[in-house]
Design a protein around this motif. Structure first.
Motif, mmCIF file in Angstrom:
data_model
loop_
_atom_site.group_PDB
_atom_site.id
_atom_site.type_symbol
_atom_site.label_atom_id
_atom_site.label_comp_id
_atom_site.label_asym_id
_atom_site.label_seq_id
_atom_site.Cartn_x
_atom_site.Cartn_y
_atom_site.Cartn_z
ATOM 1 N N ILE A 147 89.282 30.663 16.563
ATOM 2 C CA ILE A 147 87.985 31.251 16.900
ATOM 3 C C ILE A 147 88.018 31.694 18.358
ATOM 4 O O ILE A 147 88.453 30.943 19.238
ATOM 5 N N PHE A 148 87.546 32.915 18.597
ATOM 6 C CA PHE A 148 87.483 33.428 19.962
ATOM 7 C C PHE A 148 86.200 34.243 20.107
ATOM 8 O O PHE A 148 86.034 35.279 19.458
ATOM 9 N N VAL A 149 85.299 33.761 20.943
ATOM 10 C CA VAL A 149 84.005 34.408 21.174
ATOM 11 C C VAL A 149 83.875 34.704 22.656
ATOM 12 O O VAL A 149 84.177 33.843 23.496
ATOM 13 N N SER A 150 83.441 35.893 22.996
ATOM 14 C CA SER A 150 83.154 36.227 24.391
ATOM 15 C C SER A 150 81.768 36.851 24.478
ATOM 16 O O SER A 150 81.305 37.502 23.538
ATOM 17 N N ASP A 151 81.127 36.629 25.603
ATOM 18 C CA ASP A 151 79.785 37.196 25.776
ATOM 19 C C ASP A 151 79.404 37.133 27.253
ATOM 20 O O ASP A 151 80.116 36.551 28.080
ATOM 21 N N LEU A 152 78.258 37.735 27.546
ATOM 22 C CA LEU A 152 77.668 37.655 28.871
ATOM 23 C C LEU A 152 76.960 36.322 29.039
ATOM 24 O O LEU A 152 76.584 35.685 28.051
ATOM 25 N N ASP A 201 82.312 36.953 36.711
ATOM 26 C CA ASP A 201 80.969 36.763 37.259
ATOM 27 C C ASP A 201 79.876 37.085 36.251
ATOM 28 O O ASP A 201 78.689 36.977 36.559
ATOM 29 N N ARG A 202 80.279 37.421 35.024
ATOM 30 C CA ARG A 202 79.285 37.760 33.998
ATOM 31 C C ARG A 202 79.701 37.396 32.585
ATOM 32 O O ARG A 202 78.916 37.539 31.655
ATOM 33 N N HIS A 203 80.926 36.922 32.387
ATOM 34 C CA HIS A 203 81.433 36.643 31.043
ATOM 35 C C HIS A 203 81.875 35.190 30.875
ATOM 36 O O HIS A 203 82.368 34.576 31.816
ATOM 37 N N TRP A 204 81.717 34.689 29.646
ATOM 38 C CA TRP A 204 82.329 33.431 29.230
ATOM 39 C C TRP A 204 83.108 33.671 27.948
ATOM 40 O O TRP A 204 82.878 34.654 27.243
ATOM 41 N N ILE A 205 84.043 32.781 27.685
ATOM 42 C CA ILE A 205 84.738 32.791 26.403
ATOM 43 C C ILE A 205 84.644 31.407 25.786
ATOM 44 O O ILE A 205 84.589 30.403 26.488
ATOM 45 N N CYS A 206 84.635 31.371 24.469
ATOM 46 C CA CYS A 206 84.627 30.127 23.710
ATOM 47 C C CYS A 206 85.733 30.248 22.670
ATOM 48 O O CYS A 206 85.786 31.239 21.934
#
Length: 230
Positions: free
Chosen positions: A153-158, A219-224
């Motif tokens: 699983i790979f999720v990225s978002d602001l 400075d605006r993104h994370w990943i899970c």
């Protein structure tokens, strides 16, 4: 509303981008720096031995990320799922213009609440979908329906900034040369985004905190992503 409000409360935006002007702006925008960085991170995390046969691109949008997934894993069958017909049509158009390699591309127009996969996926990928959703558990429910024990699983978002001023700064910094419709959408997306600690709370509630790890990558993104080493 003051900065204390935005720090603790998201301001929702529409779940679907159904306006043709919005879709055109996204299809023509230059996301190369952020998107290429996210895909490189995915490839680094999964390693050279990871050769997925089936990939889910959840909230595939206008196609830039879908095509980058196809380039990274050219033999995989990719299922591009989105609830916006405008976005999905541009996704298809991108592949028609650029062509494709061995893997098949499947486009599915559906909502998260009604989407049921025929079989699970080796890679579940999603970029910038979660912040559109009023109920984030619709998203995580779709992710869980798509997985089996060995899925990655790979999720990225602001993530939501600390203040309105910071949101304005990020818009000017990263989309200053883009059309006004895109800058407005980016600003609204920042205000609608979930903060990292809010996503962590979701994972704990779903008992996914031992399976998934979350990192801030810009400075605006994370990943899970999955903790399992492939």
């Amino acid at each position: 509303m003051n900065d204390l409000f935005i720090k603790h409360h998201r301001i929702p935006e529409p779940e679907l981008m159904t306006d043709s002007n919005q879709a055109d702006a996204y299809a023509n925008a230059d996301f190369s720096e952020a998107h290429s960085s996210i895909i490189r991170t995915l490839v680094d995390l999964t390693g050279s031995r990871f050769v997925p046969k089936r990939i889910l691109d959840l909230g595939a949008g206008s196609g830039d990320m879908t095509y980058r997934l196809h380039t990274a894993f050219p033999s995989a069958d990719i299922y591009a799922v989105d609830g916006s017909e405008e976005m999905l049509s541009r996704n298809q158009k991108l592949f028609q213009e650029k062509g494709k390699a061995a893997g098949e591309i499947h486009w599915e127009l559906t909502t998260l609440q009604t989407w049921i996969p025929e079989q699970p996926f080796d890679l579940i990928f999603s970029n910038s979908l979660l912040h559109h959703l009023a109920d984030p558990f619709d998203f995580w429910g779709a992710v869980q329906r798509a997985t089996y024990e060995e899925s990655f699983i790979f999720v990225s978002d602001l993530f939501r900034p600390e203040s309105f001023q910071e949101a304005e700064f990020l818009v000017n910094q990263y989309s200053g040369n883009e059309p006004d419709v895109l800058k407005k959408d980016f600003y609204n997306s920042l205000l609608a985004a979930y903060r990292i600690e809010e996503v962590e709370s979701m994972l704990i509630r779903l008992k996914l905190d031992q399976k998934l790890k979350i990192d801030k990558i810009s400075d605006r993104h994370w990943i899970c992503y999955s903790r399992n080493v492939l």
